[in-house]
Enzyme design. Structure first.
Site, PDB file in Angstrom:
ATOM      1  N   GLY A 104       0.812  -1.211   0.000  1.00 21.25           N
ATOM      2  CA  GLY A 104       0.000   0.000   0.000  1.00 21.25           C
ATOM      3  C   GLY A 104       0.843   1.259   0.000  1.00 21.25           C
ATOM      4  O   GLY A 104       0.507   2.252  -0.664  1.00 21.25           O
ATOM      5  N   ASP A 127       5.636  -9.415   6.017  1.00 17.04           N
ATOM      6  CA  ASP A 127       5.054 -10.452   5.155  1.00 17.04           C
ATOM      7  C   ASP A 127       5.993 -10.945   4.057  1.00 17.04           C
ATOM      8  O   ASP A 127       5.738 -11.989   3.449  1.00 17.04           O
ATOM      9  CB  ASP A 127       3.770  -9.937   4.504  1.00 17.04           C
ATOM     10  CG  ASP A 127       2.635  -9.780   5.498  1.00 17.04           C
ATOM     11  OD1 ASP A 127       2.704 -10.422   6.566  1.00 17.04           O
ATOM     12  OD2 ASP A 127       1.700  -9.022   5.221  1.00 17.04           O
ATOM     13  N   GLU A 222      -2.681 -16.761   7.989  1.00 15.15           N
ATOM     14  CA  GLU A 222      -4.035 -16.259   8.251  1.00 15.15           C
ATOM     15  C   GLU A 222      -4.895 -16.188   6.994  1.00 15.15           C
ATOM     16  O   GLU A 222      -6.123 -16.308   7.062  1.00 15.15           O
ATOM     17  CB  GLU A 222      -3.978 -14.882   8.910  1.00 15.15           C
ATOM     18  CG  GLU A 222      -3.337 -13.802   8.059  1.00 15.15           C
ATOM     19  CD  GLU A 222      -3.275 -12.459   8.770  1.00 15.15           C
ATOM     20  OE1 GLU A 222      -4.260 -12.097   9.435  1.00 15.15           O
ATOM     21  OE2 GLU A 222      -2.236 -11.775   8.645  1.00 15.15           O
TER      22      GLU A 222
END
Length: 319
Positions: A104, A127, A222
């Protein structure tokens, strides 16, 4: 270029402070002034901008989080809002911007570049999902945090002869789950990039039990789905005593590892060099332990790819 800005945006990652420090010290070494923009793009819009000196970045290389704070700013997608940010940069005489963050944050830097303001992106996210670099700042620290947690959970899993489902971060990327699962000898690793069959997962656990295995560890990114639901399915199908642990935001905190400190220092310094060379619209990275830079627009058009060979290895070693 006589004056640059630096901001951190999106989710924090260990090593961001080391990157900020490198940007400030590299720039000052070359007689360039540095201004810190607080709270990411939100602070850019509101004008929360202050000059940084050498002392401003003292005693932060070993600290987690980000000295400049961070925030998400969805309104930055609006060109008119971005123009306000550019006006703030020009008001402070800032000629180039270093953006430290994830996907982002890169999108914001790309949009600013397209509107004529030179930016360089530095990959800061646990990540490890930014194209154009083998590793992102914070991934190694988060990985070691997860490994330490799984080691401890395995101790109690062994003592109580239980199956544990451990959920780690990674909505769209399974690097943390894959690397941690492989490093910890997990019996099963589930990641968003690879489809899985629940019946196969259950069959593997049963085979382990039949040969005398008393406990099992399943690591789940997740993005795969609810670890709680997966744990329930396992317990219902096997009658194994099953527990679920969601590691959560502990993965983002903590003192950065040596690898993250060095990586952040190298990438932050290289970002300044690119601005000095008049090369905006770039993003820095490391590939095969060498510093690289890419066009930020082209980099964002790519997709992060998981190491399929490593994933296959994890399956072969967990028989």
């Amino acid at each position: 270029m006589k004056r640059i800005g630096v901001l951190t945006s999106g989710g924090d990652s260990p090593g961001m402070n080391a990157a900020i420090r490198a940007v400030v010290r590299k720039a000052i070494y070359h007689d360039i002034e540095v201004y810190g923009i607080y709270h990411g793009y939100a602070g850019l819009i509101s004008g929360h901008i202050e000059k940084l000196e050498l002392g401003s970045v003292g005693d932060i290389i070993h600290r987690g989080g980000t000295k400049l704070y961070t925030a998400r700013c969805p309104e930055f997608k609006d060109p008119a809002v971005r123009e306000k940010g550019i006006e703030q940069l020009k008001k402070h005489g800032i000629e180039g911007l270093v953006v430290i963050g994830g996907d982002g944050s890169y999108q914001g830097a790309k949009k600013l570049t397209e509107q004529g303001f030179p930016c360089v992106g530095v990959p800061g996210t646990i990540d490890n999902d930014i194209p154009g670099t083998d590793f992102t700042i914070g991934f190694d620290t988060a990985l070691n945090t997860v490994i330490d947690a799984i080691d401890k959970i395995r101790d109690t899993a062994t003592s109580h002869e239980r199956t544990y489902v451990i959920e780690v971060m990674g909505r769209h990327a399974g690097d943390i789950a894959l690397w941690a699962g492989l490093a910890d000898g997990a019996e099963t690793i589930l990641i968003p990039e690879a489809e899985y069959d629940m019946d196969d997962v259950i069959a593997r656990l049963k085979r382990g039990s039949e040969r005398g295995k008393k406990h099992s560890i399943i690591v789940v990114a997740e993005g795969v789905g609810s670890a709680i639901d997966i744990g329930k399915k396992i317990e219902e199908a096997t009658n194994f005593d099953t527990r679920v642990t969601v590691l959560g935001h502990v993965q983002r905190g903590g003192s950065p590892s040596a690898q993250d400190r060095v990586l952040a220092s190298r990438l932050g310094a290289r970002a300044v060099e690119l601005l000095m060379e008049g090369k905006g619209g770039r993003c820095v990275g490391i590939q095969n332990n060498k510093l690289v830079d890419h066009d930020i627009i082209e980099a964002l058009a790519q997709k992060h790819v998981i190491d399929i060979d490593m994933y296959q290895l994890s399956k072969e070693l967990s028989i």
